[in-house]
Structure formats: C-alpha cells, structure tokens
Design a protein around this motif. Structure first.
Motif, PDB file in Angstrom:
ATOM      1  N   ILE A  15      48.883   7.440   1.926  1.00 41.28           N
ATOM      2  CA  ILE A  15      49.466   7.598   0.585  1.00 41.28           C
ATOM      3  C   ILE A  15      48.395   7.418  -0.479  1.00 41.28           C
ATOM      4  CG2 ILE A  15      51.103   6.616  -1.068  1.00 41.28           C
ATOM      5  CD1 ILE A  15      52.852   5.837   1.355  1.00 41.28           C
ATOM      6  N   LYS A  16      47.612   6.356  -0.349  1.00 38.59           N
ATOM      7  CA  LYS A  16      46.558   6.073  -1.325  1.00 38.59           C
ATOM      8  C   LYS A  16      45.580   7.246  -1.419  1.00 38.59           C
ATOM      9  CE  LYS A  16      42.765   2.799  -2.199  1.00 38.59           C
ATOM     10  NZ  LYS A  16      41.660   3.794  -2.150  1.00 38.59           N
ATOM     11  N   THR A  17      45.150   7.744  -0.283  1.00 39.44           N
ATOM     12  CA  THR A  17      44.180   8.844  -0.250  1.00 39.44           C
ATOM     13  C   THR A  17      44.759  10.121  -0.843  1.00 39.44           C
ATOM     14  OG1 THR A  17      43.172   7.918   1.743  1.00 39.44           O
ATOM     15  CG2 THR A  17      42.706  10.225   1.243  1.00 39.44           C
ATOM     16  N   PHE A  22      45.709  14.205  -5.313  1.00 39.59           N
ATOM     17  CA  PHE A  22      46.680  14.870  -6.179  1.00 39.59           C
ATOM     18  C   PHE A  22      46.300  14.705  -7.643  1.00 39.59           C
ATOM     19  CE2 PHE A  22      50.446  14.285  -2.981  1.00 39.59           C
ATOM     20  CZ  PHE A  22      49.848  15.205  -2.136  1.00 39.59           C
ATOM     21  N   PHE A  23      45.889  13.495  -8.028  1.00 41.04           N
ATOM     22  CA  PHE A  23      45.493  13.243  -9.414  1.00 41.04           C
ATOM     23  C   PHE A  23      44.217  14.004  -9.777  1.00 41.04           C
ATOM     24  CE2 PHE A  23      48.108   9.231  -9.375  1.00 41.04           C
ATOM     25  CZ  PHE A  23      48.866   9.556 -10.491  1.00 41.04           C
ATOM     26  N   GLU A  24      43.348  14.142  -8.814  1.00 43.93           N
ATOM     27  CA  GLU A  24      42.055  14.798  -9.073  1.00 43.93           C
ATOM     28  C   GLU A  24      42.155  16.321  -9.088  1.00 43.93           C
ATOM     29  OE1 GLU A  24      37.735  15.381  -6.831  1.00 43.93           O
ATOM     30  OE2 GLU A  24      39.077  13.778  -6.188  1.00 43.93           O
ATOM     31  N   PHE A  50      53.860  11.699   7.944  1.00 41.83           N
ATOM     32  CA  PHE A  50      54.334  12.629   6.927  1.00 41.83           C
ATOM     33  C   PHE A  50      54.328  14.041   7.512  1.00 41.83           C
ATOM     34  CE2 PHE A  50      52.370   9.092   4.628  1.00 41.83           C
ATOM     35  CZ  PHE A  50      53.407   8.719   3.784  1.00 41.83           C
ATOM     36  N   PRO A  51      55.467  14.502   8.018  1.00 43.61           N
ATOM     37  CA  PRO A  51      55.534  15.823   8.651  1.00 43.61           C
ATOM     38  C   PRO A  51      55.040  16.957   7.757  1.00 43.61           C
ATOM     39  CG  PRO A  51      57.520  14.568   9.116  1.00 43.61           C
ATOM     40  CD  PRO A  51      56.747  13.784   8.097  1.00 43.61           C
ATOM     41  N   THR A  52      55.239  16.836   6.446  1.00 43.52           N
ATOM     42  CA  THR A  52      54.771  17.863   5.508  1.00 43.52           C
ATOM     43  C   THR A  52      54.089  17.202   4.315  1.00 43.52           C
ATOM     44  OG1 THR A  52      56.771  17.918   4.128  1.00 43.52           O
ATOM     45  CG2 THR A  52      56.767  19.288   6.131  1.00 43.52           C
ATOM     46  N   LYS A  53      53.335  17.982   3.596  1.00 41.79           N
ATOM     47  CA  LYS A  53      52.681  17.473   2.386  1.00 41.79           C
ATOM     48  C   LYS A  53      53.717  17.097   1.333  1.00 41.79           C
ATOM     49  CE  LYS A  53      50.260  20.271  -0.197  1.00 41.79           C
ATOM     50  NZ  LYS A  53      49.235  21.159  -0.810  1.00 41.79           N
ATOM     51  N   GLU A  54      54.873  17.773   1.366  1.00 41.37           N
ATOM     52  CA  GLU A  54      55.943  17.493   0.408  1.00 41.37           C
ATOM     53  C   GLU A  54      56.501  16.077   0.593  1.00 41.37           C
ATOM     54  OE1 GLU A  54      55.663  20.385   2.118  1.00 41.37           O
ATOM     55  OE2 GLU A  54      54.973  21.486   0.338  1.00 41.37           O
ATOM     56  N   ASP A  55      56.423  15.561   1.817  1.00 45.15           N
ATOM     57  CA  ASP A  55      56.891  14.192   2.060  1.00 45.15           C
ATOM     58  C   ASP A  55      56.017  13.180   1.318  1.00 45.15           C
ATOM     59  OD1 ASP A  55      59.158  14.371   4.039  1.00 45.15           O
ATOM     60  OD2 ASP A  55      57.642  15.505   5.127  1.00 45.15           O
ATOM     61  N   ILE A  56      54.725  13.479   1.188  1.00 48.60           N
ATOM     62  CA  ILE A  56      53.841  12.597   0.410  1.00 48.60           C
ATOM     63  C   ILE A  56      54.124  12.783  -1.075  1.00 48.60           C
ATOM     64  CG2 ILE A  56      51.468  11.863   0.004  1.00 48.60           C
ATOM     65  CD1 ILE A  56      50.658  13.230   2.589  1.00 48.60           C
ATOM     66  N   LEU A  57      54.364  14.027  -1.485  1.00 52.54           N
ATOM     67  CA  LEU A  57      54.706  14.301  -2.880  1.00 52.54           C
ATOM     68  C   LEU A  57      55.937  13.496  -3.286  1.00 52.54           C
ATOM     69  CD1 LEU A  57      54.261  16.041  -5.474  1.00 52.54           C
ATOM     70  CD2 LEU A  57      55.819  17.714  -4.447  1.00 52.54           C
ATOM     71  N   ALA A  58      56.891  13.372  -2.376  1.00 50.26           N
ATOM     72  CA  ALA A  58      58.118  12.639  -2.668  1.00 50.26           C
ATOM     73  C   ALA A  58      57.837  11.175  -2.996  1.00 50.26           C
ATOM     74  CB  ALA A  58      59.090  12.737  -1.498  1.00 50.26           C
ATOM     75  N   VAL A  59      56.822  10.614  -2.356  1.00 47.16           N
ATOM     76  CA  VAL A  59      56.442   9.233  -2.641  1.00 47.16           C
ATOM     77  C   VAL A  59      56.013   9.104  -4.096  1.00 47.16           C
ATOM     78  CG1 VAL A  59      54.818   7.373  -2.110  1.00 47.16           C
ATOM     79  CG2 VAL A  59      55.769   8.768  -0.266  1.00 47.16           C
ATOM     80  N   GLU A 222      48.627  -0.313  -4.050  1.00 47.85           N
ATOM     81  CA  GLU A 222      47.775  -1.395  -3.581  1.00 47.85           C
ATOM     82  C   GLU A 222      48.610  -2.615  -3.188  1.00 47.85           C
ATOM     83  OE1 GLU A 222      44.925  -2.094  -6.652  1.00 47.85           O
ATOM     84  OE2 GLU A 222      43.562  -0.514  -5.943  1.00 47.85           O
ATOM     85  N   HIS A 223      49.648  -2.872  -3.971  1.00 44.74           N
ATOM     86  CA  HIS A 223      50.530  -4.002  -3.645  1.00 44.74           C
ATOM     87  C   HIS A 223      51.239  -3.756  -2.318  1.00 44.74           C
ATOM     88  CE1 HIS A 223      53.296  -7.333  -4.172  1.00 44.74           C
ATOM     89  NE2 HIS A 223      54.312  -6.511  -3.969  1.00 44.74           N
ATOM     90  N   ALA A 224      51.705  -2.519  -2.132  1.00 42.49           N
ATOM     91  CA  ALA A 224      52.389  -2.173  -0.886  1.00 42.49           C
ATOM     92  C   ALA A 224      51.442  -2.326   0.308  1.00 42.49           C
ATOM     93  CB  ALA A 224      52.934  -0.751  -0.954  1.00 42.49           C
ATOM     94  N   LEU A 225      50.186  -1.882   0.133  1.00 44.33           N
ATOM     95  CA  LEU A 225      49.205  -1.992   1.209  1.00 44.33           C
ATOM     96  C   LEU A 225      48.905  -3.448   1.525  1.00 44.33           C
ATOM     97  CD1 LEU A 225      47.260  -0.696   3.179  1.00 44.33           C
ATOM     98  CD2 LEU A 225      45.604  -0.431   1.320  1.00 44.33           C
ATOM     99  N   GLU A 226      48.790  -4.267   0.484  1.00 41.81           N
ATOM    100  CA  GLU A 226      48.543  -5.690   0.694  1.00 41.81           C
ATOM    101  C   GLU A 226      49.688  -6.346   1.464  1.00 41.81           C
ATOM    102  OE1 GLU A 226      47.970  -7.270  -3.170  1.00 41.81           O
ATOM    103  OE2 GLU A 226      45.963  -6.410  -3.435  1.00 41.81           O
TER     104      GLU A 226
END
Length: 238
Positions: A15-17, A22-24, A50-59, A222-226
């Motif tokens: 997700i972080k990556t 996406f922002f860049e 994440f079966p599709t890229k859209e699943d990451i977009l949903a996050v 970052e909080h979620a990862l921690e």
C-alpha cells in the motif's frame, strides 16, 4: 484453503509503495510491474493481497473519504455551514485536479472504476442527507440514493477535462449551481454560496488541502504499518 487476508507487513508495504507511485505519476500511469519492482516483491505476492490495481485504489479512496469527513467537521467547527463546507470540498477537488495531473488522474479513476465509485456513492448518500436536510424533508432513503447517482455524475463532469472544456471558475460555478438546484436550494441562496466560494482563493486552498491529504495518507499508512509490526515477528522492511 482460503487465502489469508489478515494485515501483514508485506500488505502494508505494498500500500505504501503503490500510494507513493499514485501521487507521483497518477493511477493510470502506474503499472503493477512498477509497484512490484519498487516494493521488491513478485507479481504473485502482489496479486495475493490485491488481485487488481483497483483494489489498491480503493484503499486510497477510503482514506480520501475519511479525510473529507474530517475536513467537513473542521469547517463546521470554524463556523462554516455544512452546505458551504460541501461546496468548498468539491471546488478544492476541481482545483487540485487542475493544478496536479497525477491527482486529476486519481479523481477520474475513482469515479470510473466500479469498486471505487460504489464507495464514493455509499458515502455521499450520507453526506447529502446531512448537507441538504433543510431542503429535502420529505425524501426517503431511496430518493437520496437516486439523487446521489445524478450528483456523482455532476461531480465527475465538473472534474473532467477534455479537449473542449470551460475554465476552472466556470466549471466550479456550473457544478455547484447544478447540485444545489437539484436539491431545491433557492436561487438567492445558491447565488450567495457560489459567490462566497468564488471569492475565496480556492487554488491556494486546494494546494493546502492536497498537502494535508497527502500527510494524512502517509501518517495513516505508517500508523497501520507500525500496528502490524507490533503484532508480528516477521522481519521489518528497510
């Protein structure tokens, strides 16, 4: 055997990556291969979570929804009406898209993929109930749901830029007027609210909102990862 969908360091790092890319670059210009390369994982590992890229977009869309509610609460705490806060929210989204192609790409993707559009619509039904309650006393849930389908189309048209598009101020004015007209907001109130929004430096406000949203996304992830790493003995990512 069912796949394990519990949070893991790998999932959080994906997700972080992906969000950084996406922002860049924007959503549509970011490939699954690029995400895998930057995260140093295999394609199979990516699709496991994440079966599709859209699943990451949903996050990211879910984060945007939470952030927008916070912004509305802050605006009302500062004395703005919920209606003005709602109108300013759309205006800043349009302004951000105008200034930042990567974010424009993200907004359009959010409104054109079924998974994320469903998230937006479910959230916005609750939002318009709150914002337009004074003008919709006799509306039931079904009518609000139907209305949101129309409103999301207006929002998309306001955000969209094609070869033939009007300038930023005209798009904002037209979009805000159309939405308020649909909910029966009287003309004199529509004029006052639109004038108020257009009198603001919405470009600067948009830039400021973008920075706060980006910080919110980074901090949330970052909080979620921690939290994940606290509850696992798996080696942390460098």
């Amino acid at each position: 055997m069912a796949r394990n969908r519990k949070p893991t360091p790998t999932k959080a790092y994906i997700i972080k990556t992906a969000l950084e890319l996406f922002f860049e670059k924007g959503f549509s210009k970011t490939t699954s291969t690029e995400i895998c390369k930057k995260a140093e994982i295999s394609k199979g590992n990516l699709t496991f979570y994440f079966p599709t890229k859209e699943d990451i977009l949903a996050v990211l869309v879910k984060m945007m929804i939470d952030f927008q509610w916070q912004e509305m609460e802050n605006a009302t705490d500062e004395g703005k009406s919920s209606l003005l806060a709602y109108l300013l929210e759309l205006s800043t989204l349009v302004s951000i898209g105008e200034e930042m192609p990567a974010m424009q790409d993200f907004f359009i993707a959010a409104y054109t993929h079924t998974l994320t559009l469903d998230l937006i619509r479910a959230n916005d039904v609750e939002k318009i109930k709150r914002v337009f309650k004074d003008y919709t006393n006799d509306w039931d849930n079904e009518r609000f749901t139907e209305a949101e389908i129309i409103i999301s189309g207006i929002e998309y048209a306001t955000l969209m830029k094609t070869q033939h598009f009007v300038d930023l101020e005209r798009r904002i004015e037209g979009g805000l007027n159309a939405i308020m007209l649909y909910f029966g907001v009287p003309q004199e109130i529509r004029s006052v609210k639109i004038k108020k929004v257009l009198s603001m430096d919405y470009r600067s406000i948009g830039n400021n909102v973008y920075q706060r949203f980006k910080d919110y996304v980074i901090q949330t992830n970052e909080h979620a990862l921690e939290e994940v790493l606290k509850n696992t003995k798996v080696k942390t990512w460098k």
